[in-house]
Write an enzyme that holds these catalytic residues in place. Structure first.
Site, PDB file in Angstrom:
ATOM      1  N   VAL A  58       0.832  -1.199   0.000  1.00 44.83           N
ATOM      2  CA  VAL A  58       0.000   0.000   0.000  1.00 44.83           C
ATOM      3  C   VAL A  58       0.870   1.255   0.000  1.00 44.83           C
ATOM      4  O   VAL A  58       1.963   1.259   0.564  1.00 44.83           O
ATOM      5  CB  VAL A  58      -0.977  -0.008   1.212  1.00 44.83           C
ATOM      6  CG1 VAL A  58      -0.235   0.165   2.529  1.00 44.83           C
ATOM      7  CG2 VAL A  58      -2.072   1.022   1.068  1.00 44.83           C
ATOM      8  N   CYS A  59       0.383   2.299  -0.668  1.00 40.68           N
ATOM      9  CA  CYS A  59       1.013   3.622  -0.611  1.00 40.68           C
ATOM     10  C   CYS A  59      -0.118   4.648  -0.463  1.00 40.68           C
ATOM     11  O   CYS A  59      -1.150   4.331   0.115  1.00 40.68           O
ATOM     12  CB  CYS A  59       1.897   3.888  -1.834  1.00 40.68           C
ATOM     13  SG  CYS A  59       1.003   3.997  -3.397  1.00 40.68           S
ATOM     14  N   ARG A  60       0.038   5.829  -0.981  1.00 41.90           N
ATOM     15  CA  ARG A  60      -0.996   6.865  -0.820  1.00 41.90           C
ATOM     16  C   ARG A  60      -2.204   6.590  -1.726  1.00 41.90           C
ATOM     17  O   ARG A  60      -3.345   6.592  -1.272  1.00 41.90           O
ATOM     18  CB  ARG A  60      -0.418   8.249  -1.117  1.00 41.90           C
ATOM     19  CG  ARG A  60      -1.378   9.381  -0.840  1.00 41.90           C
ATOM     20  CD  ARG A  60      -0.656  10.733  -0.895  1.00 41.90           C
ATOM     21  NE  ARG A  60      -1.542  11.790  -0.473  1.00 41.90           N
ATOM     22  CZ  ARG A  60      -2.198  12.563  -1.328  1.00 41.90           C
ATOM     23  NH1 ARG A  60      -2.088  12.399  -2.629  1.00 41.90           N
ATOM     24  NH2 ARG A  60      -2.986  13.514  -0.869  1.00 41.90           N
ATOM     25  N   MET A  86      -3.846   4.282   0.684  1.00 44.05           N
ATOM     26  CA  MET A  86      -4.325   4.751   1.982  1.00 44.05           C
ATOM     27  C   MET A  86      -5.456   5.766   1.850  1.00 44.05           C
ATOM     28  O   MET A  86      -6.245   5.925   2.775  1.00 44.05           O
ATOM     29  CB  MET A  86      -3.168   5.333   2.804  1.00 44.05           C
ATOM     30  CG  MET A  86      -2.215   4.277   3.352  1.00 44.05           C
ATOM     31  SD  MET A  86      -3.013   3.008   4.383  1.00 44.05           S
ATOM     32  CE  MET A  86      -3.620   3.987   5.763  1.00 44.05           C
TER      33      MET A  86
END
Length: 107
Positions: A58-60, A86
């Protein structure tokens, strides 16, 4: 190369969630069970990522995590990109914590 993707609500509660955002983003807010290895450090720290189970990355918003998931897949790891990152995690109301002492948010 095809990289599997998963919606945030489908990430298993006991899944290995790898957060590849930068430190400032992590401090602002992250999933409580996530493990933090920034994308900029992943090549040097890949041995910290389990090779014997699926890794949910996961990232932004999903771009960096897609790249990391693709790279892990090339190494023979089972990696899945968390679609929407996120931002989707926060929007879906999933639990978040922060390291700042302030309420968590996606930076």
């Amino acid at each position: 190369m095809t990289v599997p993707e998963i919606e945030v609500n489908d990430v298993p509660a006991d899944g290995y969630l790898l957060d590849v955002r930068e430190r400032e983003e992590w401090v602002a807010g992250h999933a409580p069970e996530a493990v933090h290895i920034p994308m900029s450090e992943i090549q040097g720290r890949v041995d910290e990522v389990p090779a014997d189970r699926t890794v949910y990355v996961v990232c932004r918003v999903g771009g960096r995590s897609f790249q990391v998931a693709a790279w892990l897949t090339q190494l023979g790891r089972e990696a899945v990109n968390v679609d929407g990152g996120m931002q989707s995690w926060e929007a879906s109301g999933k639990q978040m914590v922060s390291e700042s002492g302030q309420p968590p948010f996606v930076a």
